[in-house]
Design an enzyme around this catalytic site. Structure first.
Site, short mmCIF file in Angstrom:
data_model
loop_
_atom_site.label_atom_id
_atom_site.label_comp_id
_atom_site.label_asym_id
_atom_site.label_seq_id
_atom_site.Cartn_x
_atom_site.Cartn_y
_atom_site.Cartn_z
N LYS A 91 88.30 61.42 -17.87
CA LYS A 91 87.31 60.35 -17.93
C LYS A 91 87.90 59.01 -18.38
CE LYS A 91 82.94 62.73 -18.07
NZ LYS A 91 83.27 64.18 -18.21
N GLU A 113 75.59 55.64 -20.72
CA GLU A 113 74.81 56.81 -21.10
C GLU A 113 75.76 57.98 -21.11
OE1 GLU A 113 73.63 55.61 -17.72
OE2 GLU A 113 75.23 56.79 -16.85
N SER A 378 90.70 69.37 -15.18
CA SER A 378 90.11 68.09 -15.59
C SER A 378 90.11 67.84 -17.09
CB SER A 378 88.68 68.00 -15.05
OG SER A 378 87.92 69.13 -15.45
#
Ligand code: PLP
Length: 394
Positions: A91, A113, A378
């Site tokens: 991310k 968010e 990931s």
């Protein structure tokens, strides 16, 4: 140039995508699109982005040849180690890119968010680095479920605001973040996956494309060829998959496999397999496949993995799956838990539950000895340890 991963002018990938936003947000979206186009051609922006990825995030992440997985499956299997990034997942590639963009636009406040809190933590991290004010909306229910991530964000200096409407989860946090953006057009809205109104899906895919760029050069060095035969990645909204697939879309010899969460089973009513169970509708400002009831009300998805229980899927994936370029398969909670345990015991790598879904896909696809497979790992699984422990005694 228009490619499989490039939307048209209006942000459409086939019938999916676009920017379904209130009129009041049009100027924000147009300002953002202009800034993004400028950044793509700006050498100093690119240099800043790559330098932070290298020295702050720790890229390039290794492409690890797993001899044990390779033996088990009778072909070559590589793991792309996004779990080794700073903050433990892919991310941050995106938050670094967008925060630099926000800086270039003169923004001082970032709004985001978060569902499970992973994107919130990555955003709070980059805001601390860049001296930006950070406001994160999070469903009240999610705040209770993911308390350690709330504490992390707050310790990093972010303000976490509970979303108290509706089901008090991610979609409600998203509504509140968008409402905040309408009332504070000077803020920068930082979306964490390849979802939301155009240009977000295109932009997030672009900032994650570093993953497949590295896979190409690392494979070339290891095998002499820059293309694998298969790339496998899990899909919540689809940002790690978009990044891992990005440079391979044009090469039809590379099979792209998106793995969704089947939860307790596709027909159990408790799953997040959006590309199979979803129908077209507008969510979060774009037309995509989403889980909804007969009245168009978004239904609450379920997966044991907090990062995969998103009710929609990025429009680029919806399109790519519908046209057959990307194959989608689904993996249950059970199968993911077992893949996580195997990787931990056999390789000493504790994968995130999300990533364990991608690993479990190896059991479901046909593999031949000539296959060269890259599984995108990931994120790391420290956050999931208590779930693993709860289930491993059974
Ligand atoms: C958030 C998250 C995901 C799901 O998000 P995508 O946008 O689909 O990549 C997957 N894996 C990890 C480790 C995550 O934190």
């Amino acid at each position: 140039m228009k490619t499989a991963i490039q939307p048209d002018e209006m942000g459409f990938y086939g019938e999916f995508g676009g920017a379904f936003v209130p009129e009041l947000l049009r100027p924000n979206i147009e300002e953002l699109t202009r800034a993004f186009r400028t950044a793509q051609d700006d050498k100093s922006f690119q240099a800043d982005y790559l330098s932070l990825l290298k020295d702050y995030v720790g890229r390039p992440t290794p492409l690890y040849y797993s001899s044990k997985l390779s033996d088990t499956h009778g072909c070559a299997i590589y793991l792309k180690r996004e779990d080794l990034n700073h903050t433990g997942a892919h991310k941050i590639n995106n938050t670094i890119g967008q925060i630099l963009l926000a800086k270039s636009m003169g923004k001082q406040t970032i709004v985001a968010e978060t569902g499970a809190g992973q994107h919130g933590v990555a955003t709070a991290t980059t805001c601390a680095l860049m001296d930006m004010e950070c406001i994160v909306f999070m469903g009240e229910v999610d705040m209770a479920r993911q308390a350690p991530n709330v504490q992390r964000m707050e310790f990093l200096g972010a303000k976490v605001i509970p979303a108290k409407s509706g089901s008090r989860t991610l979609k409600d946090a998203t509504n509140e973040a968008i409402r905040f953006w309408i009332n504070h057009p000077d803020a920068y809205y930082l979306i964490g996956s390849v979802v939301g109104p155009h240009p977000y899906p295109e932009m997030v895919a672009y900032f994650q494309s570093i993953i497949s760029e590295e896979i190409q050069s690392q494979l070339k060095e290891k095998t002499g060829s820059s293309s694998p035969t298969k790339v496998i990645a899990c899909v919540g909204g689809g940002s790690n998959a978009a990044g891992a697939f990005y440079h391979f879309y044009e090469n039809e010899d590379v099979e792209l496999i998106a793995v969704e969460a089947a939860g307790k089973g596709l027909n159990s009513g408790e799953s997040a397999a959006t590309s199979i169970l979803g129908t077209p509708g507008v969510l979060h400002g774009s037309m995509t496949l989403l889980m909804q009831d007969a009245y168009g009300q978004v239904t609450e998805p379920y997966s044991i993995s907090a990062g995969l229980d998103y009710p929609g899927i990025g429009p680029l994936h919806a399109h790519s799956i519908q046209t057959g370029r990307t194959k989608s398969i689904s993996v249950s909670d059970e199968q993911a838990l077992s893949a996580a345990k195997n990787l931990s015991r056999n390789e000493g790598i504790l994968p995130a539950l999300e990533s364990a879904h991608a690993l479990a896909a190896l059991e479901q696809i046909e593999l031949s000895p000539s296959d060269i497979v890259v599984v995108n790992l990931s994120g790391r699984g420290d956050k999931d340890l208590s779930t693993y422990l709860q289930h491993s005694s059974k």
